[in-house]
Design a protein around this motif. Sequence first.
Motif, PDB file in Angstrom:
ATOM      1  N   ILE A 114       0.845  -1.201   0.000  1.00 40.59           N
ATOM      2  CA  ILE A 114       0.000   0.000   0.000  1.00 40.59           C
ATOM      3  C   ILE A 114       0.875   1.243   0.000  1.00 40.59           C
ATOM      4  CG2 ILE A 114      -1.657   1.353   1.351  1.00 40.59           C
ATOM      5  CD1 ILE A 114      -2.841  -1.390   2.278  1.00 40.59           C
ATOM      6  N   ILE A 115       1.863   1.280   0.893  1.00 46.11           N
ATOM      7  CA  ILE A 115       2.749   2.447   0.992  1.00 46.11           C
ATOM      8  C   ILE A 115       3.484   2.676  -0.323  1.00 46.11           C
ATOM      9  CG2 ILE A 115       4.833   3.345   2.121  1.00 46.11           C
ATOM     10  CD1 ILE A 115       3.766   1.869   4.698  1.00 46.11           C
ATOM     11  N   GLY A 116       3.973   1.608  -0.921  1.00 48.69           N
ATOM     12  CA  GLY A 116       4.755   1.737  -2.149  1.00 48.69           C
ATOM     13  C   GLY A 116       3.944   1.992  -3.402  1.00 48.69           C
ATOM     14  N   SER A 117       2.665   1.621  -3.399  1.00 47.58           N
ATOM     15  CA  SER A 117       1.873   1.703  -4.630  1.00 47.58           C
ATOM     16  C   SER A 117       0.762   2.745  -4.602  1.00 47.58           C
ATOM     17  CB  SER A 117       1.244   0.331  -4.922  1.00 47.58           C
ATOM     18  OG  SER A 117       2.240  -0.660  -5.031  1.00 47.58           O
ATOM     19  N   ALA A 118       0.467   3.314  -3.447  1.00 51.78           N
ATOM     20  CA  ALA A 118      -0.634   4.276  -3.343  1.00 51.78           C
ATOM     21  C   ALA A 118      -0.357   5.525  -4.168  1.00 51.78           C
ATOM     22  CB  ALA A 118      -0.861   4.652  -1.889  1.00 51.78           C
ATOM     23  N   HIS A 119      -1.431   6.114  -4.675  1.00 53.75           N
ATOM     24  CA  HIS A 119      -1.329   7.338  -5.467  1.00 53.75           C
ATOM     25  C   HIS A 119      -1.611   8.580  -4.631  1.00 53.75           C
ATOM     26  CE1 HIS A 119      -2.473   4.102  -8.402  1.00 53.75           C
ATOM     27  NE2 HIS A 119      -1.275   4.459  -8.788  1.00 53.75           N
ATOM     28  N   CYS A 120      -1.711   8.380  -3.317  1.00 55.25           N
ATOM     29  CA  CYS A 120      -1.928   9.495  -2.398  1.00 55.25           C
ATOM     30  C   CYS A 120      -1.064   9.246  -1.160  1.00 55.25           C
ATOM     31  CB  CYS A 120      -3.408   9.606  -2.018  1.00 55.25           C
ATOM     32  SG  CYS A 120      -4.063   8.181  -1.135  1.00 55.25           S
ATOM     33  N   SER A 121      -1.104  10.165  -0.229  1.00 53.75           N
ATOM     34  CA  SER A 121      -0.330  10.004   0.997  1.00 53.75           C
ATOM     35  C   SER A 121      -0.883   8.854   1.836  1.00 53.75           C
ATOM     36  CB  SER A 121      -0.374  11.293   1.825  1.00 53.75           C
ATOM     37  OG  SER A 121       0.267  12.336   1.122  1.00 53.75           O
ATOM     38  N   VAL A 122       0.008   8.234   2.596  1.00 54.48           N
ATOM     39  CA  VAL A 122      -0.364   7.139   3.498  1.00 54.48           C
ATOM     40  C   VAL A 122       0.154   7.495   4.887  1.00 54.48           C
ATOM     41  CG1 VAL A 122      -0.132   4.669   3.984  1.00 54.48           C
ATOM     42  CG2 VAL A 122      -0.179   5.471   1.606  1.00 54.48           C
ATOM     43  N   MET A 123      -0.705   7.328   5.879  1.00 55.68           N
ATOM     44  CA  MET A 123      -0.321   7.636   7.249  1.00 55.68           C
ATOM     45  C   MET A 123      -0.573   6.416   8.125  1.00 55.68           C
ATOM     46  SD  MET A 123      -1.542  10.817   9.605  1.00 55.68           S
ATOM     47  CE  MET A 123      -2.881  10.224  10.587  1.00 55.68           C
ATOM     48  N   VAL A 124       0.388   6.094   8.967  1.00 55.14           N
ATOM     49  CA  VAL A 124       0.247   4.991   9.919  1.00 55.14           C
ATOM     50  C   VAL A 124      -0.204   5.585  11.247  1.00 55.14           C
ATOM     51  CG1 VAL A 124       1.432   3.122  11.127  1.00 55.14           C
ATOM     52  CG2 VAL A 124       2.033   3.650   8.749  1.00 55.14           C
ATOM     53  N   VAL A 125      -1.317   5.071  11.766  1.00 58.53           N
ATOM     54  CA  VAL A 125      -1.894   5.579  13.007  1.00 58.53           C
ATOM     55  C   VAL A 125      -1.344   4.778  14.180  1.00 58.53           C
ATOM     56  CG1 VAL A 125      -4.029   5.915  14.310  1.00 58.53           C
ATOM     57  CG2 VAL A 125      -3.980   6.334  11.837  1.00 58.53           C
ATOM     58  N   ARG A 126      -0.680   5.491  15.073  1.00 54.40           N
ATOM     59  CA  ARG A 126      -0.151   4.879  16.295  1.00 54.40           C
ATOM     60  C   ARG A 126      -0.524   5.738  17.490  1.00 54.40           C
ATOM     61  NH1 ARG A 126       5.484   2.888  13.994  1.00 54.40           N
ATOM     62  NH2 ARG A 126       4.745   0.912  13.201  1.00 54.40           N
ATOM     63  N   GLU A 127      -1.779   6.059  17.583  1.00 54.66           N
ATOM     64  CA  GLU A 127      -2.281   6.898  18.672  1.00 54.66           C
ATOM     65  C   GLU A 127      -2.674   5.994  19.841  1.00 54.66           C
ATOM     66  OE1 GLU A 127      -3.113   9.398  21.205  1.00 54.66           O
ATOM     67  OE2 GLU A 127      -2.523  10.279  19.289  1.00 54.66           O
ATOM     68  N   PRO A 128      -1.871   5.957  20.907  1.00 64.05           N
ATOM     69  CA  PRO A 128      -2.128   5.002  21.994  1.00 64.05           C
ATOM     70  C   PRO A 128      -3.416   5.270  22.776  1.00 64.05           C
ATOM     71  CG  PRO A 128      -0.318   6.464  22.569  1.00 64.05           C
ATOM     72  CD  PRO A 128      -0.684   6.759  21.141  1.00 64.05           C
ATOM     73  N   TYR A 129      -3.880   6.505  22.802  1.00 65.47           N
ATOM     74  CA  TYR A 129      -5.050   6.843  23.606  1.00 65.47           C
ATOM     75  C   TYR A 129      -6.260   7.217  22.762  1.00 65.47           C
ATOM     76  CZ  TYR A 129      -1.437   6.904  27.134  1.00 65.47           C
ATOM     77  OH  TYR A 129      -0.397   6.547  27.942  1.00 65.47           O
ATOM     78  N   VAL A 130      -6.351   6.655  21.570  1.00 68.85           N
ATOM     79  CA  VAL A 130      -7.433   7.044  20.672  1.00 68.85           C
ATOM     80  C   VAL A 130      -8.805   6.657  21.236  1.00 68.85           C
ATOM     81  CG1 VAL A 130      -7.422   4.982  19.181  1.00 68.85           C
ATOM     82  CG2 VAL A 130      -8.115   7.192  18.243  1.00 68.85           C
ATOM     83  N   GLU A 131      -8.901   5.547  21.942  1.00 62.63           N
ATOM     84  CA  GLU A 131     -10.192   5.154  22.519  1.00 62.63           C
ATOM     85  C   GLU A 131     -10.656   6.180  23.562  1.00 62.63           C
ATOM     86  OE1 GLU A 131     -10.859   0.903  23.485  1.00 62.63           O
ATOM     87  OE2 GLU A 131      -8.878   0.604  22.569  1.00 62.63           O
ATOM     88  N   GLN A 132      -9.736   6.645  24.390  1.00 61.89           N
ATOM     89  CA  GLN A 132     -10.075   7.642  25.397  1.00 61.89           C
ATOM     90  C   GLN A 132     -10.463   8.965  24.730  1.00 61.89           C
ATOM     91  OE1 GLN A 132      -7.520   5.575  25.424  1.00 61.89           O
ATOM     92  NE2 GLN A 132      -7.082   4.816  27.473  1.00 61.89           N
ATOM     93  N   LYS A 133      -9.716   9.365  23.733  1.00 62.39           N
ATOM     94  CA  LYS A 133     -10.017  10.617  23.023  1.00 62.39           C
ATOM     95  C   LYS A 133     -11.369  10.510  22.320  1.00 62.39           C
ATOM     96  CE  LYS A 133      -5.269  12.068  22.375  1.00 62.39           C
ATOM     97  NZ  LYS A 133      -4.179  12.393  21.469  1.00 62.39           N
ATOM     98  N   PHE A 134     -11.662   9.337  21.771  1.00 65.08           N
ATOM     99  CA  PHE A 134     -12.946   9.121  21.089  1.00 65.08           C
ATOM    100  C   PHE A 134     -14.103   9.311  22.069  1.00 65.08           C
ATOM    101  CE2 PHE A 134     -16.368   6.639  19.188  1.00 65.08           C
ATOM    102  CZ  PHE A 134     -16.317   7.054  17.872  1.00 65.08           C
ATOM    103  N   LYS A 135     -13.947   8.818  23.283  1.00 63.64           N
ATOM    104  CA  LYS A 135     -14.995   8.962  24.294  1.00 63.64           C
ATOM    105  C   LYS A 135     -15.207  10.416  24.709  1.00 63.64           C
ATOM    106  CE  LYS A 135     -14.333   4.350  26.176  1.00 63.64           C
ATOM    107  NZ  LYS A 135     -13.764   3.554  27.270  1.00 63.64           N
ATOM    108  N   LEU A 136     -14.137  11.204  24.667  1.00 60.04           N
ATOM    109  CA  LEU A 136     -14.213  12.601  25.112  1.00 60.04           C
ATOM    110  C   LEU A 136     -14.831  13.539  24.084  1.00 60.04           C
ATOM    111  CD1 LEU A 136     -10.732  12.949  26.861  1.00 60.04           C
ATOM    112  CD2 LEU A 136     -12.983  12.718  27.949  1.00 60.04           C
ATOM    113  N   VAL A 137     -14.721  13.215  22.843  1.00 60.18           N
ATOM    114  CA  VAL A 137     -15.192  14.124  21.781  1.00 60.18           C
ATOM    115  C   VAL A 137     -16.679  13.942  21.550  1.00 60.18           C
ATOM    116  CG1 VAL A 137     -14.982  14.720  19.337  1.00 60.18           C
ATOM    117  CG2 VAL A 137     -12.953  14.227  20.679  1.00 60.18           C
TER     118      VAL A 137
END
Length: 165
Positions: free
Chosen positions: A142-165
Amino acid sequence: MIKPLFQRVVVGYNGSRSSLHTVLYAILMAKVYKCAVKVVSVVDIASIKYLTLQKFMVSQEGESIAKSLESDSEKNLDYVTDLAKSKGVKIETEIRKGAVWSEIITAADEFKADLILLGGAKNLDHLSSLSRDVISSQDSEIIGSAHCSVMVVREPYVEQKFKLV
């Protein structure tokens, strides 16, 4: 005025914890940045065909596995749609069949995505070496063949942030 860096985001979702975190991150992005999000689940028919051709399974078994995977994908996408609704965000979902990396890229191209989000599992020690290799290979493709930017998500507290928003 400068165009935003991303307006259309594609996320691959396979039901894993890492991919769920990526979907939560995408939903938060949609809420904060008002971007469009499409969550894609791929039934890996390519691997099933390969295993059938290599005589690791019979074709009826492969068909049964594909149907089961498609059913799981439907449930998974219903779940993430409900998560998005809970935050007042509308997302698109799609089930595709084929090689995971190829279908994610094709979905991104068809959606005219500016960004593909990938799950960044930090610790893959619990997986077999074959599973780690498959995940690495798909992400690399995917990284090598995509025609757009690729981002790897490594947000350790995303579940907590999701609950807060």
